[in-house]
Design an enzyme around this catalytic site. Structure first.
Site, PDB file in Angstrom:
ATOM      1  N   CYS A 153      30.887   9.972  73.237  1.00 44.31           N
ATOM      2  CA  CYS A 153      31.457   8.627  73.090  1.00 44.31           C
ATOM      3  C   CYS A 153      31.354   8.002  71.695  1.00 44.31           C
ATOM      4  O   CYS A 153      32.171   7.142  71.352  1.00 44.31           O
ATOM      5  CB  CYS A 153      30.919   7.676  74.148  1.00 44.31           C
ATOM      6  SG  CYS A 153      29.185   7.272  73.951  1.00 44.31           S
TER       7      CYS A 153
ATOM      8  N   ARG B 160      25.421  21.651  71.411  1.00 45.21           N
ATOM      9  CA  ARG B 160      24.021  21.326  71.128  1.00 45.21           C
ATOM     10  C   ARG B 160      23.261  22.607  70.863  1.00 45.21           C
ATOM     11  O   ARG B 160      23.438  23.591  71.582  1.00 45.21           O
ATOM     12  CB  ARG B 160      23.375  20.598  72.320  1.00 45.21           C
ATOM     13  CG  ARG B 160      23.942  19.228  72.519  1.00 45.21           C
ATOM     14  CD  ARG B 160      23.208  18.472  73.594  1.00 45.21           C
ATOM     15  NE  ARG B 160      23.888  17.197  73.806  1.00 45.21           N
ATOM     16  CZ  ARG B 160      23.451  16.249  74.619  1.00 45.21           C
ATOM     17  NH1 ARG B 160      22.337  16.421  75.302  1.00 45.21           N
ATOM     18  NH2 ARG B 160      24.123  15.126  74.768  1.00 45.21           N
TER      19      ARG B 160
ATOM     20  N   GLU C  17      20.475  24.195  71.702  1.00 50.26           N
ATOM     21  CA  GLU C  17      19.441  24.061  72.731  1.00 50.26           C
ATOM     22  C   GLU C  17      18.275  24.995  72.426  1.00 50.26           C
ATOM     23  O   GLU C  17      18.367  25.839  71.536  1.00 50.26           O
ATOM     24  CB  GLU C  17      20.028  24.368  74.115  1.00 50.26           C
ATOM     25  CG  GLU C  17      21.020  23.316  74.614  1.00 50.26           C
ATOM     26  CD  GLU C  17      20.353  22.007  75.061  1.00 50.26           C
ATOM     27  OE1 GLU C  17      19.116  21.927  75.095  1.00 50.26           O
ATOM     28  OE2 GLU C  17      21.103  21.052  75.371  1.00 50.26           O
TER      29      GLU C  17
ATOM     30  N   ARG D 129      22.361  25.304  81.034  1.00 49.18           N
ATOM     31  CA  ARG D 129      21.950  24.812  79.716  1.00 49.18           C
ATOM     32  C   ARG D 129      22.620  25.665  78.646  1.00 49.18           C
ATOM     33  O   ARG D 129      22.206  26.769  78.385  1.00 49.18           O
ATOM     34  CB  ARG D 129      20.425  24.843  79.558  1.00 49.18           C
ATOM     35  CG  ARG D 129      19.958  24.239  78.219  1.00 49.18           C
ATOM     36  CD  ARG D 129      18.452  24.046  78.173  1.00 49.18           C
ATOM     37  NE  ARG D 129      17.987  23.140  79.223  1.00 49.18           N
ATOM     38  CZ  ARG D 129      18.087  21.801  79.162  1.00 49.18           C
ATOM     39  NH1 ARG D 129      18.608  21.222  78.102  1.00 49.18           N
ATOM     40  NH2 ARG D 129      17.656  21.060  80.156  1.00 49.18           N
TER      41      ARG D 129
ATOM     42  N   GLU E 291      33.799  12.153  79.635  1.00 46.45           N
ATOM     43  CA  GLU E 291      33.008  10.991  79.217  1.00 46.45           C
ATOM     44  C   GLU E 291      33.801   9.730  79.497  1.00 46.45           C
ATOM     45  O   GLU E 291      34.948   9.585  79.052  1.00 46.45           O
ATOM     46  CB  GLU E 291      32.680  11.109  77.726  1.00 46.45           C
ATOM     47  CG  GLU E 291      31.928   9.932  77.157  1.00 46.45           C
ATOM     48  CD  GLU E 291      30.403  10.044  77.234  1.00 46.45           C
ATOM     49  OE1 GLU E 291      29.904  11.006  77.869  1.00 46.45           O
ATOM     50  OE2 GLU E 291      29.729   9.174  76.683  1.00 46.45           O
TER      51      GLU E 291
ATOM     52  N   ASP F 129      19.986   8.840  85.501  1.00 44.64           N
ATOM     53  CA  ASP F 129      20.272  10.273  85.526  1.00 44.64           C
ATOM     54  C   ASP F 129      20.597  10.679  86.953  1.00 44.64           C
ATOM     55  O   ASP F 129      19.925  10.251  87.897  1.00 44.64           O
ATOM     56  CB  ASP F 129      19.037  11.077  85.085  1.00 44.64           C
ATOM     57  CG  ASP F 129      18.968  11.269  83.575  1.00 44.64           C
ATOM     58  OD1 ASP F 129      19.875  10.804  82.866  1.00 44.64           O
ATOM     59  OD2 ASP F 129      17.986  11.891  83.123  1.00 44.64           O
TER      60      ASP F 129
ATOM     61  N   GLU G   4      19.675  17.822  85.629  1.00 46.91           N
ATOM     62  CA  GLU G   4      20.497  16.628  85.411  1.00 46.91           C
ATOM     63  C   GLU G   4      21.951  17.075  85.408  1.00 46.91           C
ATOM     64  O   GLU G   4      22.342  17.960  84.646  1.00 46.91           O
ATOM     65  CB  GLU G   4      20.132  15.992  84.066  1.00 46.91           C
ATOM     66  CG  GLU G   4      20.966  14.764  83.742  1.00 46.91           C
ATOM     67  CD  GLU G   4      20.672  14.196  82.350  1.00 46.91           C
ATOM     68  OE1 GLU G   4      19.527  14.261  81.889  1.00 46.91           O
ATOM     69  OE2 GLU G   4      21.633  13.680  81.749  1.00 46.91           O
TER      70      GLU G   4
ATOM     71  N   ASN H 230      25.016  11.554  83.782  1.00 42.30           N
ATOM     72  CA  ASN H 230      24.263  10.312  83.657  1.00 42.30           C
ATOM     73  C   ASN H 230      25.199   9.128  83.525  1.00 42.30           C
ATOM     74  O   ASN H 230      26.424   9.279  83.418  1.00 42.30           O
ATOM     75  CB  ASN H 230      23.265  10.385  82.504  1.00 42.30           C
ATOM     76  CG  ASN H 230      23.953  10.487  81.177  1.00 42.30           C
ATOM     77  OD1 ASN H 230      25.166  10.311  81.072  1.00 42.30           O
ATOM     78  ND2 ASN H 230      23.200  10.762  80.149  1.00 42.30           N
TER      79      ASN H 230
ATOM     80  N   CYS I 135      28.523   3.960  79.238  1.00 47.83           N
ATOM     81  CA  CYS I 135      29.190   5.256  79.191  1.00 47.83           C
ATOM     82  C   CYS I 135      28.575   6.167  80.234  1.00 47.83           C
ATOM     83  O   CYS I 135      27.445   5.949  80.676  1.00 47.83           O
ATOM     84  CB  CYS I 135      29.125   5.865  77.797  1.00 47.83           C
ATOM     85  SG  CYS I 135      27.481   6.368  77.289  1.00 47.83           S
TER      86      CYS I 135
ATOM     87  N   ARG J  71      27.129  21.601  84.590  1.00 44.36           N
ATOM     88  CA  ARG J  71      26.034  21.173  85.463  1.00 44.36           C
ATOM     89  C   ARG J  71      26.528  20.990  86.909  1.00 44.36           C
ATOM     90  O   ARG J  71      25.836  21.365  87.854  1.00 44.36           O
ATOM     91  CB  ARG J  71      25.426  19.868  84.954  1.00 44.36           C
ATOM     92  CG  ARG J  71      24.822  19.982  83.556  1.00 44.36           C
ATOM     93  CD  ARG J  71      23.465  20.653  83.579  1.00 44.36           C
ATOM     94  NE  ARG J  71      22.933  20.910  82.269  1.00 44.36           N
ATOM     95  CZ  ARG J  71      22.072  20.109  81.619  1.00 44.36           C
ATOM     96  NH1 ARG J  71      21.678  18.988  82.183  1.00 44.36           N
ATOM     97  NH2 ARG J  71      21.615  20.447  80.433  1.00 44.36           N
TER      98      ARG J  71
HETATM   99  P1  ATP Z   1      18.801  17.606  79.747  1.00 42.85           P
HETATM  100  O1  ATP Z   1      17.579  16.751  79.851  1.00 42.85           O
HETATM  101  O2  ATP Z   1      19.108  18.371  80.981  1.00 42.85           O
HETATM  102  O3  ATP Z   1      18.822  18.434  78.493  1.00 42.85           O
HETATM  103  P2  ATP Z   1      20.137  15.526  78.412  1.00 42.85           P
HETATM  104  O4  ATP Z   1      19.297  14.355  78.708  1.00 42.85           O
HETATM  105  O5  ATP Z   1      19.979  16.211  77.116  1.00 42.85           O
HETATM  106  O6  ATP Z   1      20.014  16.582  79.595  1.00 42.85           O
HETATM  107  P3  ATP Z   1      22.383  13.857  77.987  1.00 42.85           P
HETATM  108  O7  ATP Z   1      22.113  13.793  76.554  1.00 42.85           O
HETATM  109  O8  ATP Z   1      22.071  12.696  78.847  1.00 42.85           O
HETATM  110  O9  ATP Z   1      21.662  15.129  78.605  1.00 42.85           O
HETATM  111  O10 ATP Z   1      23.911  14.313  78.183  1.00 42.85           O
HETATM  112  C1  ATP Z   1      24.751  13.814  79.201  1.00 42.85           C
HETATM  113  C2  ATP Z   1      25.249  14.914  80.088  1.00 42.85           C
HETATM  114  O11 ATP Z   1      25.771  15.989  79.310  1.00 42.85           O
HETATM  115  C3  ATP Z   1      24.198  15.547  80.965  1.00 42.85           C
HETATM  116  O12 ATP Z   1      23.991  14.815  82.136  1.00 42.85           O
HETATM  117  C4  ATP Z   1      24.814  16.891  81.267  1.00 42.85           C
HETATM  118  O13 ATP Z   1      25.771  16.767  82.299  1.00 42.85           O
HETATM  119  C5  ATP Z   1      25.550  17.224  79.990  1.00 42.85           C
HETATM  120  N1  ATP Z   1      24.747  18.120  79.127  1.00 42.85           N
HETATM  121  C6  ATP Z   1      23.863  17.782  78.180  1.00 42.85           C
HETATM  122  N2  ATP Z   1      23.346  18.859  77.589  1.00 42.85           N
HETATM  123  C7  ATP Z   1      23.918  19.933  78.176  1.00 42.85           C
HETATM  124  C8  ATP Z   1      23.799  21.343  77.989  1.00 42.85           C
HETATM  125  N3  ATP Z   1      22.995  21.856  77.072  1.00 42.85           N
HETATM  126  N4  ATP Z   1      24.535  22.156  78.773  1.00 42.85           N
HETATM  127  C9  ATP Z   1      25.381  21.642  79.696  1.00 42.85           C
HETATM  128  N5  ATP Z   1      25.543  20.327  79.913  1.00 42.85           N
HETATM  129  C10 ATP Z   1      24.825  19.466  79.163  1.00 42.85           C
HETATM  130 ZN    ZN Z   2      28.112   8.169  75.867  1.00 44.21          ZN
HETATM  131 MG    MG Z   3      18.985  17.896  76.475  1.00 40.43          MG
END
Ligand code: ATP
Ligand code: ZN
Ligand code: MG
Length: 500
Positions: free
Chosen positions: A307, A337, A339, A348, A356, A417, A430, A433, A459, A466
């Site tokens: 966003c 990301r 990760e 992940r 979004e 979440d 998760e 969110n 947002c 997921r």
């Molecule tokens: P987590 O704690 O599981 O890493 P996050 O808190 O990093 O999640 P947010 O930053 O809140 O996730 O991102 C919003 C949404 O984006 C998440 O609810 C999820 O659906 C998606 N998302 C985030 N990171 C990933 C990822 N590495 N792979 C797949 N989906 C993701």
């Molecule tokens: Zn956002």
């Molecule tokens: Mg994360």
């Protein structure tokens, strides 16, 4: 807290003739100026002062009430005025010779802090020697830009122990427990069936026709059950995010370990790149070291939170009150990301797909919209996907980013979440969110409401990988075992790609 600041004021002319007036000023009025506002007996003190030709030397000591650098800035104007009027002398420049700050603490800070030359810890005192002096990085403009205050904030932030990064997590709602007739790892099973294959990059997947159809079905459900009834309009947000956007959104506070950086070429002149091209032709290897020298510094990174890029559309605008709330969504591209390493399934990944939703309006409108979305999401999870899920109130992302836990002081703001269980390993993941961000974005991007009332925004990010992980891990791959309403949405399974 104790401050000790030694400075030299460079004057435009010899000030010996002004000596008497200066003595008078520094012995009397100056001390009143630099103690004003502080409790009695506190504030700043001039502990040394002398004039030599066109240089005034000052040593200012203070506590936290009027910090020494603030005291100096307070003195500048009255000083310039008495020297200017009578003697036509101006202050050319302020040179900071030495600046030390002492902070009481039970423990040291061992980080490298910008503008700090040396940091030590002894007898319950952290002593910071700022990088002043002729070759130092801390000069007049850094004082004016409040760098010392930000250094202190940073030290205090580091000293407040949040118990690592322990975040708030509070259960809000939980669906009834379910019994599952599937207990396998969804990623492994989809690989076995040829629905997905690993891409060449870490955490990257290539989705075959079956998995893609599953993702598109999730999108269709969100479109029909959330976006259409609640009236969200589709937009296309950029997916390469320059620093400026993250500075305004707040992500620049902490996103660095997780972003994929983007570097443009230093020039697009083919001749400049000929060496690289020739090298590849001969060696059949990518000459990374040569490329490294030929690319520029990163201009930003790949889409992380989706966003922030939207807000450029409204940057520095005022919105007509009767157009609010504004409701938009984006599903135009991937998020990236970096990760943690190790093998993860599609739950992940480093490259993922997300819808979004963004909405903004008055505080009431924003909170009301959040409740409407929550009701729609609940309907989907309960009646269409039929998964076991739960909802928790967590540290809002913008506080997590900035290293703070607990809840925002903006009442009603925060993050929910949504989590689902994966029966094969009993882990909750998760899946999406929903955040009410109060004025975080509207202030960051300077967006206002015509009626002058605070403008809030929210947002919500729906992660398709997921959703797929949750759905497949609870229901399996065989469409015959899927919930009825979902089957209707899914329609026919597309033919996959067969290999020998
Ligand atoms: P987590 O704690 O599981 O890493 P996050 O808190 O990093 O999640 P947010 O930053 O809140 O996730 O991102 C919003 C949404 O984006 C998440 O609810 C999820 O659906 C998606 N998302 C985030 N990171 C990933 C990822 N590495 N792979 C797949 N989906 C993701
Ligand atoms: Zn956002
Ligand atoms: Mg994360």
């Amino acid at each position: 807290m104790k401050f000790n600041l030694e400075v030299y004021l460079n004057l435009s002319a010899d000030a010996n003739l002004a000596q008497n007036v200066l003595n008078e000023f520094f012995n009397n009025e100056a001390n009143i100026i630099i103690q004003k506002g502080a409790p009695a007996g506190h504030g700043a003190k001039i502990i040394e002062y002398n004039v030599n030709k066109n240089i005034i030397k000052l040593v200012i000591e203070s506590d936290q009430y009027v910090r020494a650098h603030d005291a100096l800035l307070r003195l500048r104007k009255p000083l310039a005025s008495i020297m200017g009027k009578e003697f036509k002398i101006g202050i050319r420049q302020i040179n900071i010779e030495k600046f030390t700050i002492e902070i009481e603490s039970e423990k040291p800070v061992n980080n490298k802090i910008p503008y700090v030359k040396n940091i030590s810890f002894k007898d319950g005192i952290i002593k910071l020697e700022l990088d002043a002096g002729t070759s130092g990085t801390l000069g007049q403009s850094e004082l004016e830009n409040r760098i010392p205050d930000r250094i202190i904030n940073l030290i205090e932030e580091k000293l407040e122990d949040y118990g690592g990064k322990s975040e708030h997590w509070e259960l809000l709602w939980e669906s009834a427990p379910k019994s599952f007739n599937f207990d396998k790892d969804p990623t492994k099973e989809m690989m076995k069936e040829g629905w997905i294959k690993r891409g060449y990059n870490r955490g990257q997947w290539i989705y075959g026709p079956e998995a893609t159809h599953l993702f598109r079905t999730f999108e269709k459900i969100v479109l029909k059950e959330v976006i259409e009834p609640l009236g969200y309009s589709e937009m296309i947000f950029p997916k390469l995010v320059p620093w400026e956007v993250w500075m305004k959104s707040g992500h620049a506070q902490g996103v660095y370990p997780e972003i994929y950086y983007v570097c443009p070429p230093k020039t697009r002149d083919p001749e400049y790149w000929e060496e690289v091209i020739d090298h590849y032709k001969v060696s059949q290897e990518i000459p990374l070291e040569i490329i490294k020298d030929k690319i520029d510094l990163p201009i930003g990174g790949m889409c992380y939170a989706q966003c922030p890029s939207f807000w450029g559309f409204l940057n520095k605008t005022t919105l007509p009150t009767d157009e609010l709330p504004i409701k938009v969504f984006d599903r135009s591209g991937t998020s990236h990301r970096y990760e943690s390493g190790g093998i993860h399934g599609i739950e992940r990944v480093d490259e993922f797909h997300r819808i979004e939703l963004v909405w903004l309006g008055s505080k009431e409108q924003t909170l009301e919209q959040a409740e409407k979305l929550k009701a729609r999401y609940k309907f989907i999870f309960e009646e269409i996907l039929e998964i076991q899920w739960r909802k928790a109130w967590v540290t809002p992302w913008f506080m997590a980013q900035e290293g703070k836990s607990g809840l925002a002081d903006m009442e009603g703001a925060g993050t929910v979440d949504y989590e689902a269980i994966m029966p094969y390993n009993d882990n909750w993941i998760e899946i999406q969110n929903l955040s009410v961000n109060a004025e975080k974005y509207t202030k960051g991007f300077n967006v206002k409401s015509q009626n002058q009332e605070p403008l809030w925004s929210g947002c919500s990010g729906v992660g398709l990988e997921r959703w797929a992980s949750a759905f497949i891990s609870q229901h399996g791959l065989n469409p015959e075992n899927w919930p009825e309403k979902f089957k209707k949405y899914f329609g026919e399974m597309p033919k996959g790609i067969q290999t020998l």
